[in-house]
Design an enzyme around this catalytic site. Structure first.
Site, mmCIF file in Angstrom:
data_model
loop_
_atom_site.group_PDB
_atom_site.id
_atom_site.type_symbol
_atom_site.label_atom_id
_atom_site.label_comp_id
_atom_site.label_asym_id
_atom_site.label_seq_id
_atom_site.Cartn_x
_atom_site.Cartn_y
_atom_site.Cartn_z
ATOM 1 N N ASP A 322 32.734 -31.587 -33.715
ATOM 2 C CA ASP A 322 33.546 -30.918 -34.602
ATOM 3 C C ASP A 322 34.951 -31.616 -34.625
ATOM 4 O O ASP A 322 35.134 -32.401 -33.382
ATOM 5 C CB ASP A 322 33.951 -29.397 -34.198
ATOM 6 C CG ASP A 322 34.765 -28.654 -35.001
ATOM 7 O OD1 ASP A 322 34.984 -29.082 -36.352
ATOM 8 O OD2 ASP A 322 35.217 -27.506 -34.833
ATOM 9 N N PHE A 497 37.275 -26.759 -38.613
ATOM 10 C CA PHE A 497 36.385 -26.162 -39.302
ATOM 11 C C PHE A 497 35.618 -27.194 -39.787
ATOM 12 O O PHE A 497 35.025 -27.061 -41.063
ATOM 13 C CB PHE A 497 36.793 -25.387 -40.335
ATOM 14 C CG PHE A 497 37.840 -24.306 -40.083
ATOM 15 C CD1 PHE A 497 37.969 -23.713 -38.809
ATOM 16 C CD2 PHE A 497 39.062 -24.011 -40.853
ATOM 17 C CE1 PHE A 497 39.138 -22.748 -38.490
ATOM 18 C CE2 PHE A 497 40.393 -23.261 -40.493
ATOM 19 C CZ PHE A 497 40.319 -22.803 -39.187
ATOM 20 N N HIS A 498 34.923 -28.367 -38.957
ATOM 21 C CA HIS A 498 34.029 -29.233 -39.634
ATOM 22 C C HIS A 498 32.961 -29.336 -38.756
ATOM 23 O O HIS A 498 32.473 -30.392 -38.089
ATOM 24 C CB HIS A 498 34.905 -30.711 -39.462
ATOM 25 C CG HIS A 498 36.047 -30.743 -40.500
ATOM 26 N ND1 HIS A 498 36.936 -31.668 -40.691
ATOM 27 C CD2 HIS A 498 36.112 -29.860 -41.460
ATOM 28 C CE1 HIS A 498 38.012 -31.590 -41.519
ATOM 29 N NE2 HIS A 498 37.703 -30.347 -42.113
ATOM 30 N N PRO A 499 32.236 -28.127 -38.280
ATOM 31 C CA PRO A 499 31.019 -28.541 -37.519
ATOM 32 C C PRO A 499 29.895 -28.998 -37.944
ATOM 33 O O PRO A 499 29.561 -28.843 -39.125
ATOM 34 C CB PRO A 499 30.599 -26.780 -37.113
ATOM 35 C CG PRO A 499 31.104 -26.312 -38.164
ATOM 36 C CD PRO A 499 32.283 -26.998 -38.653
#
Length: 566
Positions: A322, A497-499
């Site tokens: 992330d 918020f980039h998993p």
């Protein structure tokens, strides 16, 4: 809802799922079911760009996950939004259109052995659904004649597709000054972050249309899919388990035969027709959770929760990556910022009126307007940090704006080396999994964090910012050493918020690869589970160098071609 049979079942109507449903239902001889655990996207705040403030941590639109306390964050836990609504994260995200860097995809090709993942072979899949606003202006001739699209534009961008890419509908003087300061600090200006190298500073392009959010439900479902008799959509329908059995006709190989679905009242089986496929597109959190609940994942974890092991795949839920953003706040003087603009009822009324009348102004804002990509230190081979710059400041997401004028320069490490996990905590589908991103767990990540804060200070010290007299409010100039800055990063950083990566694709000899290079699920015995793929950001072996929404669409475009044989 009733028990019925489909040729394709897509689990998750988010970024990838909506595009897949569109592409798979083009052949009207194939019945397609799209499942969405959330509601329809009929909540007005989904469509107003600034509405992300009201959608995140809202049970109507968000799964409302939280991370496990992290040592790298000095014991803190973070809110971890994931879209639970038609359109998925594209209905609640920051709307930034960003492909990443060409080297990201060339690395995927090297890691998977699949040449189709190289940048040159991904570019057509980005362009296939793109509707870039520069294509509008290129065709508009001031003299009344049609103007040809430039060769450079045609080589890099598409026009006329479903996925609208627009120019932002506002600017800020203080952000223009930050951009000028970045140039003075050695970061080149750019008007296109999506050429394959995103180094530079400029305003982000956004997935909006005429001042409204453009989510994947609008783009790929309405009106196209809704008018197709072979397409069916179930909302409020959570996939609880994949139906998998051993096929006696293929020597006992595993085959997916459908999906068990909970509609809030009863469990229903959606079944596959012979030769059909289930495509899991539930995201980097939902997809590994569903696989683990279905008996696919690390054997010890499944046995701990009393789940029969169908395929021992240790990579399911591993490799979580992330982007962690470090939010530096600077007080400014003589600048128009949202802190002051929205400080009074009259100011808020003016903002609302401007949006109603013109679809412009702060209500049309993406969460971040200005971006920059650069190197955290001179020894880095490529741009390895990204800025999201905002004309506002607050203590944390959901908190009130500060009473003083300020800007926030958030910076993230594009290529973190820390790896985390997503693991079920019980055999109950309604229980959230344990999400442990393991931020700042490596020396390299801590060094990049410290160095990136120094880059921020260097930009803010340039002459272009001098008229605003920037004053570092957070983290504070008293912190100078690597150790101090890395520790402070743990105190003030938050997810962007980039998993990705929790069901990664890879070569046959990679024991942690969950998928083969064409996104088919491995069976743990050298083959694949027939009739089952995973198509979402979890399939990424490494995180892209930028926002992850548009790369996920590209992956879905490519997967749809493979599934249909186009």
């Amino acid at each position: 809802m009733s028990e019925t049979t489909f040729d394709y079942i897509v689990v998750g109507a988010g970024t990838a799922g909506c595009l897949l449903a569109n592409r798979l239902s083009r052949n009207q001889s194939k019945r397609v079911l799209l499942l969405e655990a959330g509601r329809k996207d009929d909540y007005h705040w989904v469509h107003v760009p600034v509405g992300y403030l009201y959608c995140i941590d809202n049970p109507r639109t968000d799964w409302r996950f939280k991370t496990e306390p992290a040592a790298g964050l000095n014991g803190r836990s973070l809110l971890y939004p994931r879209g639970k609504v038609l359109g998925g994260c594209s209905s609640i995200n920051g709307m930034i259109y960003m492909r990443g860097q060409a080297r990201d995809y060339d690395q995927w090709a090297a890691l998977t052995g699949e040449d189709d993942w190289r940048w040159d072979n991904c570019l057509p899949d980005f362009k296939a659904h793109e509707d870039h606003y520069k294509g509008d202006s290129a065709r508009r001739a001031s003299s009344g004649r049609q103007s040809p699209v430039s060769p450079e534009f045609s080589a890099l961008h598409g026009h006329g597709g479903e996925w609208r890419v627009d120019k932002q509908r506002l600017r800020w003087d203080v952000l223009d000054a930050f951009a000028a300061a970045a140039v003075e600090a050695g970061i080149p200006a750019t008007d296109d972050f999506n050429r394959g190298t995103n180094e530079g500073v400029g305003y982000f392009e956004v997935n909006q249309k005429n001042g409204w959010r453009w989510n994947t439900a609008k783009a790929f479902l309405r009106p196209t899919c809704y008018g197709r008799p072979n397409f069916e959509l179930w909302t409020n329908a959570q996939a609880t388990r994949l139906l998998i059995k051993r096929d006696p006709h293929t020597g006992g190989a595993l085959r997916c035969t459908g999906v068990q679905v909970w509609d809030g009242r009863q469990s229903v089986d959606a079944l596959l027709a012979p030769g059909g496929e289930v495509v899991v597109s539930s995201g980097s959190i939902g997809s590994p959770q569903l696989l683990q609940l279905s008996g696919i994942g690390p054997a010890a974890l499944l046995q701990q929760h009393g789940i029969d092991v169908l395929a021992d795949l240790p990579g399911v839920g591993a490799n979580l990556q992330d982007h962690l953003q470090i939010r530096s706040v600077y007080k400014v003087q003589g600048a128009r910022t949202l802190n002051r603009l929205a400080a009074t009822p009259w100011g808020k009324a003016g903002i609302g009126l401007e949006y109603v009348l013109r679809r412009t102004g702060p209500m049309s804002m993406a969460p971040s307007q200005l971006g920059a990509f650069t190197r955290s230190s001179a020894d880095r081979e490529w741009p390895n940090i990204q800025y999201h710059v905002q004309p506002l400041s607050l203590d944390a997401f959901g908190s009130p704006l500060h009473s003083f004028p300020a800007i926030t320069a958030s910076v993230c490490n594009l290529n973190p080396t820390s790896r985390g996990t997503v693991q079920i905590q019980s055999a109950k589908f309604g229980d959230a999994p344990a999400i442990a991103p393991n931020y700042l767990a490596t020396d390299d990540d801590r060094q990049v964090a410290a160095d990136s804060l120094r880059v921020t200070r260097r930009i803010m010290a340039q002459p272009a910012m001098a008229r605003y007299v920037p004053d570092e409010f957070k983290p504070g100039v008293q912190y100078q050493t690597d150790e101090e800055l890395a520790r402070l990063a743990g105190d003030i950083a938050s997810t962007i918020f980039h998993p990705v990566g929790t069901t990664k694709m890879g070569r046959d000899d990679d024991p942690m690869a969950v998928l083969n290079p064409r996104l088919q699920l491995r069976d743990g015995a050298g083959g694949t589970v027939q009739g089952l793929r995973v198509v979402d950001a979890g399939a990424m072996p490494t995180i892209t160098s930028g926002n992850t929404n548009s790369p996920t669409l590209m992956m879905a475009e490519k997967a749809a071609r493979w599934i249909t044989g186009r």
